[in-house]
Write a protein that holds these residues in place. Sequence first.
Motif, short mmCIF file in Angstrom:
data_model
loop_
_atom_site.label_atom_id
_atom_site.label_comp_id
_atom_site.label_asym_id
_atom_site.label_seq_id
_atom_site.Cartn_x
_atom_site.Cartn_y
_atom_site.Cartn_z
N LYS A 76 -74.85 -28.27 -0.01
CA LYS A 76 -75.25 -28.10 -1.41
C LYS A 76 -76.66 -27.52 -1.52
O LYS A 76 -77.49 -27.71 -0.64
CB LYS A 76 -75.21 -29.45 -2.14
N THR A 115 -79.80 -27.09 -4.62
CA THR A 115 -80.26 -27.53 -5.94
C THR A 115 -81.21 -26.49 -6.49
O THR A 115 -82.21 -26.14 -5.85
CB THR A 115 -80.97 -28.89 -5.85
N ASP A 140 -76.89 -28.78 -9.20
CA ASP A 140 -76.43 -28.83 -7.81
C ASP A 140 -75.24 -27.90 -7.64
O ASP A 140 -74.30 -27.94 -8.45
CB ASP A 140 -76.01 -30.25 -7.43
#
Length: 209
Positions: free
Chosen positions: A129, A131, A159
Amino acid sequence: SITGEYSPETGSYETCQITVNDTVYTNEIHYYEMTPYLVKAGEHTYLYIEDIAESDFTKVSVYEITNSLITYKGEFHGVLKDFINSSDFKLTKRMDLLSTYFAKADCYVGRDGMPVERSNVYVVDGEMKLTSTVEITAELVDENGNLLGATYLFPEGTDFQFMATDGETYADMLADDGQRCRFYSTPDWPVTVNGMDATQSFETLWYAG
């Protein structure tokens, strides 16, 4: 038969020797482990040798066997997965687009003995992931990667999870609001995302050395 010449000085193998009947083929490659596959594809017989070298770098060398003749066909990078059928298997590759991760594609053995991707889409393994630290406008896609003809401005702090990529020009992401979008980028430095500086657009880009 397949054998390797081990070097105690380097702690690795220095050569790979293939013997078919009375014919011997020696290839100078450096590796720590290897896994061979005898591959039947149509009327052709190939030998795939997957080897793991320094930094867990994996490649596959391809040889064609015709009677007692051994012909080197080339090599490709990646790890073979579910390799029990030459017309349907998966190839996992390391990608370095907006981060480092592994992704896999459906493949089959082509006429030249090399794997052929059924499409240029690789599905990303794991839950990598990013952000965002800025607002990012991105094109929306469906779950199959088709562009929907619309864009959306994602707010700072969103995210994004990697879903799929071609490894060269784009990565499809799943935002934390459930929407799917496409980030355009390349493996080149400096890294950009949809025309912006990627290092200034996300908290961290996860690159391996």
